[in-house]
Write a protein that holds these residues in place. Structure first.
Motif, PDB file in Angstrom:
ATOM      1  N   CYS A 213      15.150  15.806  -4.686  1.00 49.30           N
ATOM      2  CA  CYS A 213      14.599  14.515  -3.637  1.00 49.30           C
ATOM      3  C   CYS A 213      13.787  13.226  -4.508  1.00 49.30           C
ATOM      4  O   CYS A 213      14.070  13.236  -5.863  1.00 49.30           O
ATOM      5  CB  CYS A 213      13.143  15.486  -2.647  1.00 49.30           C
ATOM      6  N   PRO A 214      12.716  12.090  -4.136  1.00 46.21           N
ATOM      7  CA  PRO A 214      12.802  11.260  -4.509  1.00 46.21           C
ATOM      8  C   PRO A 214      11.690  11.825  -5.564  1.00 46.21           C
ATOM      9  O   PRO A 214      11.637  10.737  -6.630  1.00 46.21           O
ATOM     10  CB  PRO A 214      11.630   9.921  -4.016  1.00 46.21           C
ATOM     11  N   CYS A 263      -0.947   6.164  -0.435  1.00 46.08           N
ATOM     12  CA  CYS A 263       0.840   5.791   0.420  1.00 46.08           C
ATOM     13  C   CYS A 263       0.628   4.381   0.167  1.00 46.08           C
ATOM     14  O   CYS A 263      -0.155   3.489   0.421  1.00 46.08           O
ATOM     15  CB  CYS A 263       0.661   6.423   1.977  1.00 46.08           C
ATOM     16  N   PRO A 264       1.892   4.266  -0.534  1.00 44.19           N
ATOM     17  CA  PRO A 264       2.523   2.770  -0.560  1.00 44.19           C
ATOM     18  C   PRO A 264       2.372   1.712  -0.261  1.00 44.19           C
ATOM     19  O   PRO A 264       2.131   0.316  -0.257  1.00 44.19           O
ATOM     20  CB  PRO A 264       3.784   2.939  -1.603  1.00 44.19           C
ATOM     21  N   THR A 265       3.199   2.018   0.861  1.00 42.52           N
ATOM     22  CA  THR A 265       3.094   0.949   1.883  1.00 42.52           C
ATOM     23  C   THR A 265       1.750   1.436   3.375  1.00 42.52           C
ATOM     24  O   THR A 265       2.271   0.663   4.544  1.00 42.52           O
ATOM     25  CB  THR A 265       4.561   1.324   2.917  1.00 42.52           C
ATOM     26  N   LYS A 266       1.041   1.947   2.723  1.00 44.35           N
ATOM     27  CA  LYS A 266      -0.243   2.293   4.068  1.00 44.35           C
ATOM     28  C   LYS A 266       0.569   2.913   5.315  1.00 44.35           C
ATOM     29  O   LYS A 266       0.324   2.583   6.841  1.00 44.35           O
ATOM     30  CB  LYS A 266      -0.670   1.044   4.935  1.00 44.35           C
ATOM     31  N   ALA A 267       1.848   3.629   5.086  1.00 42.59           N
ATOM     32  CA  ALA A 267       2.088   4.062   6.613  1.00 42.59           C
ATOM     33  C   ALA A 267       1.389   5.521   6.519  1.00 42.59           C
ATOM     34  O   ALA A 267       1.555   5.859   8.146  1.00 42.59           O
ATOM     35  CB  ALA A 267       4.226   4.484   5.956  1.00 42.59           C
ATOM     36  N   PHE A 268       0.499   5.959   5.900  1.00 46.63           N
ATOM     37  CA  PHE A 268      -0.040   7.184   6.208  1.00 46.63           C
ATOM     38  C   PHE A 268      -1.411   6.803   6.489  1.00 46.63           C
ATOM     39  O   PHE A 268      -2.062   6.299   6.201  1.00 46.63           O
ATOM     40  CB  PHE A 268       0.197   7.748   5.169  1.00 46.63           C
ATOM     41  N   GLN A 269      -1.403   7.367   7.755  1.00 46.70           N
ATOM     42  CA  GLN A 269      -2.864   7.356   8.547  1.00 46.70           C
ATOM     43  C   GLN A 269      -4.008   8.466   9.167  1.00 46.70           C
ATOM     44  O   GLN A 269      -3.092   8.629   9.362  1.00 46.70           O
ATOM     45  CB  GLN A 269      -2.733   5.941   9.403  1.00 46.70           C
ATOM     46  N   CYS A 300       7.672   3.839   5.989  1.00 53.23           N
ATOM     47  CA  CYS A 300       7.657   4.837   5.010  1.00 53.23           C
ATOM     48  C   CYS A 300       8.893   4.917   3.288  1.00 53.23           C
ATOM     49  O   CYS A 300       9.841   5.265   4.243  1.00 53.23           O
ATOM     50  CB  CYS A 300       7.644   6.180   5.472  1.00 53.23           C
ATOM     51  N   VAL A 301       8.555   4.805   2.446  1.00 51.07           N
ATOM     52  CA  VAL A 301       9.785   4.405   2.179  1.00 51.07           C
ATOM     53  C   VAL A 301      10.465   4.956   0.921  1.00 51.07           C
ATOM     54  O   VAL A 301      10.318   5.990   0.134  1.00 51.07           O
ATOM     55  CB  VAL A 301       9.393   3.495   0.585  1.00 51.07           C
TER      56      VAL A 301
ATOM     57  N   ARG B 277       3.895   7.361  -5.305  1.00 51.80           N
ATOM     58  CA  ARG B 277       3.333   6.535  -5.472  1.00 51.80           C
ATOM     59  C   ARG B 277       4.141   5.211  -5.517  1.00 51.80           C
ATOM     60  O   ARG B 277       4.815   4.941  -4.434  1.00 51.80           O
ATOM     61  CB  ARG B 277       1.965   6.673  -5.503  1.00 51.80           C
ATOM     62  N   GLY B 278       3.713   4.806  -6.532  1.00 52.25           N
ATOM     63  CA  GLY B 278       4.543   3.077  -6.894  1.00 52.25           C
ATOM     64  C   GLY B 278       5.920   3.563  -7.155  1.00 52.25           C
ATOM     65  O   GLY B 278       6.343   4.560  -7.581  1.00 52.25           O
ATOM     66  N   LYS B 279       6.687   2.656  -7.886  1.00 50.75           N
ATOM     67  CA  LYS B 279       7.996   3.037  -8.024  1.00 50.75           C
ATOM     68  C   LYS B 279       8.751   3.275  -9.074  1.00 50.75           C
ATOM     69  O   LYS B 279       7.085   3.459 -10.024  1.00 50.75           O
ATOM     70  CB  LYS B 279       8.987   1.516  -8.450  1.00 50.75           C
TER      71      LYS B 279
END
Ligand code: HEM
Ligand code: SF4
Ligand code: SF4
Ligand code: SF4
Ligand code: SF4
Lengths: 431, 364
Positions: A213-214, A263-269, A300-301, B277-279
């Motif tokens: 996973c990432p 959340c890096p892209t503000k996808a989560f509220q 979401c990224v 979080r960040g890359k």
């Protein structure tokens, strides 16, 4: 009983303190082995003079061209004889571990017996590339010990300009974040390149790493020529029971400051339940009777942060697979390079799908073998020729997921623009 | 290249090219049974992971630190513990911790007690400072400027409590590397040899041991030229260009880069491989010029502990070192840690302009 120990006043100081001491371990081995008595002698000399005293050479096993790291002492008396003759040869065997580095004790004990018999008795679990490193054997005993490890079902790893030993995370075996069968992909890919592992003949080293996973527990993005990192395409899954349990324990401050704000892209509220909107690309879950979470999955990224914090309450989706990045490497020689996205998403569920990854790996290695300059890693090669040319050769379509941003300078010839647009349109129509 | 000399010409056994072995037979049975079907995990205490499968099955993994370079007696001791106090199956983490997997919660406490009784610290999970990724050093490498296992032993003695607790803002990964090649890899905090003087060339040996074009090609700044010295083919270095990276040393050992005094240690921070979080980020050099001072490298230990202490006090939950510095900014990082910001920390390598502040964003 071995011969008398050399004085090791420097190394002795590494026996105190609470962390397990490798010096104590070496001294234990030295009780029975002149080999290790002299190894300690040489190491103490390094501690005294702050110099290393090993040089390389050529030692291997019959049939292979790599996988053994030869070491001969350079610490000599005036007449050229070794100062620590019993440790004059101290070669390492790199042995590939099972994916995820799982063992039963019978196997570990057998490793110990073989290495106590033929080697120094010193084993590193594991090297940074993932090998079990059997450290310290004479030239004569390298073959003997390899034969016995090989009969157990273990094989030598890579060294030199070769495909190197790989690593995969614990993943599917014990981790809820796993997005593909890491062990299966690891074996399918690596075992395709046994010739390139055992007979080094590439321009330079080539490393694969497999993370489920990432979170990239194998640190593939910074180290691997080809990083296979699990991910998913559909919505983050939710579990209301576990979400409520999490919230009851952690509360609103933590939900807002540790998850929403991070959340890096503000996808989560976080919203009042009445204001939460369900939708095709939205994950929703209540955390108590008044509030809930709303995730816009298209934004979401797949960074994993919210899932790491609220593991179980949130989980990767079901349409799983992997992102493949190419070109990661460490400093030498142009500075560190991260891998960059080359395949934004591939499925890895069926054997045919895994075969497609193997095929892509094969074509990448073939291209690398033909096009890289000597001592050039894939990342440097791609920097030299440009990603677009690499993709072209790999027959991979360009995709904006491969870039941070389009180019910021006009220095490109664009007279092929219309032809490219026509190709893209034709592809769209065919699809 | 790499034409291996056969070690034992008499024993012409053909290798079985079996490659990477299957892991199935080594897996703990509960892991095999629930492969790919795990639901969540939690950590009942530092050093213990509790995983729950969709089937309802549970396993506890007890994680302990090792010295990585282990003698067979230590490994057998770990096997005895695995057989008598766990269920005979173990795995190693990427940072050389060992994990004992058990399917019965009642085994956890006695297992921990037995491990600690035998000197294996239990921890390294979650927000701890876990074991240091490291390499070979004087024990086995042919180019090391310093040791690896010894540095790690000295540092882990200092960080022992942080390994056994989970009190950091987020996990802390460390690495050490005994030359600038950096086999130890990227980490939240890394210790890497940094040479400060150009190689001293042993001209008598160059012609015999080195392929001169290869060595010339290896230099990142084209500082090496072929030259005749004392009537012999050798190499010379443009010392004004040389940045002392040591890249010429592996292909040509007469390019003596290692120096007991001038091979120093540098500290790097803020590497992060996770995408959380960040890359992912590369680490940045924040201190250099530290003495290579075996057997315990106290000066290095002091800087490392200082950075980690400030980070521990100042960072918010879930901030990795890189995230923390992103929030507080580099000026305050240097202010809070008291580390001097020198001109050598301003990047001038490829792509360096991206590391300069092209904005009026300044924290006061
Ligand atoms: C010349 C002698 C060298 C020695 C003795 C040496 C030794 C090692 C060892 C023992 C490992 C761990 C291997 C394993 O897990 O099996 C390693 C990994 C590594 N080496 Fe080297 N190395 C050498 C040269 C280099 C060079 C020239 C580079 C860079 C171009 C390099 C970069 C690395 C990196 C980045 C790793 C980490 C690999 C990973 O994490 O996948 N090494 N090295
Ligand atoms: S990379 Fe992801 S799937 Fe693999 S062990 Fe780490 S968190 Fe689990
Ligand atoms: S996984 Fe997606 S939703 Fe969760 S924090 Fe990362 S980007 Fe945001
Ligand atoms: S970091 Fe350098 S000196 Fe240390 S093991 Fe790797 S190549 Fe050798
Ligand atoms: S130390 Fe580095 S910069 Fe200096 S001559 Fe050698 S390769 Fe070139």
């Amino acid at each position: 009983m071995a011969k008398k120990m050399h004085d090791t006043p420097n190394l002795d100081q590494l026996e105190s303190g609470p962390w397990p001491s490798f010096v104590t371990g070496l001294k234990h081995l030295a009780q029975d082995k002149d080999y290790v008595v002299d190894l300690l002698g040489q190491l103490e000399e390094s501690y005294k003079t702050k110099k290393g005293y090993w040089k390389g050479g050529t030692v291997g096993v019959f049939g292979y061209g790599g996988g053994v790291i030869p070491r001969f002492t350079e610490l000599k008396n005036a007449d050229g004889s070794a100062k620590f003759p019993d440790a004059a040869e101290f070669h390492t065997l790199r042995i590939m571990p099972p994916p995820g580095m799982h063992y039963d004790t019978a196997t570990l004990r057998k490793f110990c017996d073989i290495w106590e018999n033929h080697g120094s008795g010193l084993i590193a679990f594991h090297g940074q590339s993932g090998d079990i490193m059997f450290q310290g054997a004479t030239t004569e005993n390298v073959q003997k010990s390899f034969d016995e490890f090989n009969e157990m079902g273990f094989d030598l790893g890579g060294a030199g300009p070769a495909v190197r030993t790989s690593m995969s995370c614990v993943g599917a075996a014990r981790c809820e974040q796993s997005c593909y069968n890491e062990a299966q992909a690891h074996r399918a890919v690596l075992n395709t390149f046994l010739d390139d592992i055992h007979r080094p003949s590439l321009p330079y080293k080539f490393k694969f790493k497999f993370s489920g996973c990432p979170n990239d527990c194998m640190n593939s993005v910074q180290r691997a020529d080809m990083a296979v990192i699990g991910t998913w395409r559909d919505n983050i899954r939710t579990d209301e029971g576990l979400a409520k349990t999490w919230f009851a324990k952690h509360g609103m401050d933590e939900l807002v400051n540790d998850v929403v704000a991070r959340c890096p892209t503000k996808a989560f509220q976080v919203k009042e339940l009445s204001k939460i909107k369900a939708g095709e690309h939205t994950s929703t879950v209540a955390v108590n009777d008044t509030h809930g979470i709303e995730i816009s999955n298209q934004d979401c990224v797949r960074c994993m942060h919210c899932i790491n914090v609220m593991t179980g309450a949130l989980a990767p989706g079901k349409d799983k697979g992997a992102t493949v990045l190419v070109g990661g490497k460490s400093h030498l020689k142009i500075g560190g390079l991260m891998g960059t996205v080359v395949l934004p998403f591939i499925k890895l569920e069926t054997e045919e799908e895994v075969e497609q990854l193997v095929d892509f790996a094969q074509r990448t290695i073939d291209f690398f073998a033909e096009n890289a300059l000597e001592h050039e890693r894939t990342g440097e090669m791609i920097e030299r020729i440009g990603l677009a040319n690499f993709l072209d050769a790999m027959e991979v379509d360009v995709d904006p997921a491969m870039i941070n941003s389009p180019r910021m300078n006009p220095y490109v010839r664009t007279d092929g623009w219309d032809a490219e647009v026509a190709k893209i349109n034709a592809r769209k129509q065919a699809a | 290249m790499n034409q291996a000399v056969q070690a034992a010409p008499a024993a012409k056994r053909k290798p079985k090219e079996t490659g990477v072995p299957e892991n199935t037979k080594y897996l703990h049975p509960t892991l095999a049974k629930n492969y790919g079907n795990w639901r969540y995990h939690d950590r009942p205490r530092p050093g213990v992971l509790h995983h729950v499968a969709h089937s309802g099955d549970e396993v506890w993994s007890v994680r302990a630190g090792t010295q990585r370079q282990m003698d067979v007696y230590t490994i057998r001791k770990l096997c005895d513990i695995a057989d008598n106090f766990a269920e005979g199956r173990v795995r190693f983490t990427i940072r050389s911790n060992i994990e004992f997997i058990v399917s019965d919660e009642k085994k956890v406490a006695p297992l921990i007690a037995e491990l600690e009784k035998n000197g294996f610290p239990v921890g390294g999970t979650g927000n701890s400072v876990t074991m240091i990724a490291h390499t070979q050093g004087w024990l086995h490498c042919d180019i090391p400027g310093t040791d690896a296992s010894g540095v790690v032993k000295a540092l882990m003695d200092e960080l022992y409590d942080e390994f056994r607790r989970e009190e950091m803002p987020n996990r802390v990964h460390l690495s050490t590397s005994c030359c600038e090649i950096n086999c130890g890899g990227q980490a939240d905090l890394a210790i890497i040899v940094q040479h400060t003087k150009p190689p001293v060339i042993n001209h008598d040996l160059v012609a015999n041991v080195c392929e001169r074009p290869t060595v010339v090609a290896r230099c990142p700044v084209a500082a090496i030229r072929p030259a005749m010295v004392n009537g012999k083919p050798s190499l010379e270095i443009d010392e004004a260009k040389c940045m002392c990276c040591g890249a010429c040393y592996p292909p040509c050992p007469p390019m003596q880069i290692n120096d007991p005094e001038f091979s120093k240690l540098a500290i790097w921070v803020g590497g992060k491989n996770s995408n959380a979080r960040g890359k992912p980020t590369f680490m940045k050099m924040v201190a250099a010029g530290l003495p290579n001072n075996p057997p315990r490298w106290p000066e290095v230990g002091a800087v490392v502990k200082n950075i980690l202490t400030v980070y521990k006090e100042d960072a918010r939950p879930w901030e990795r070192l890189a995230d923390w510095i992103d929030r507080i900014g580099w000026p305050r990082f240097f202010e809070k840690t008291g580390l001097p910001f020198t001109k050598y920390l301003i990047d001038d390598w490829r792509g360096s302009r991206y590391n300069l502040n092209a904005s009026a964003h300044i924290r006061f």
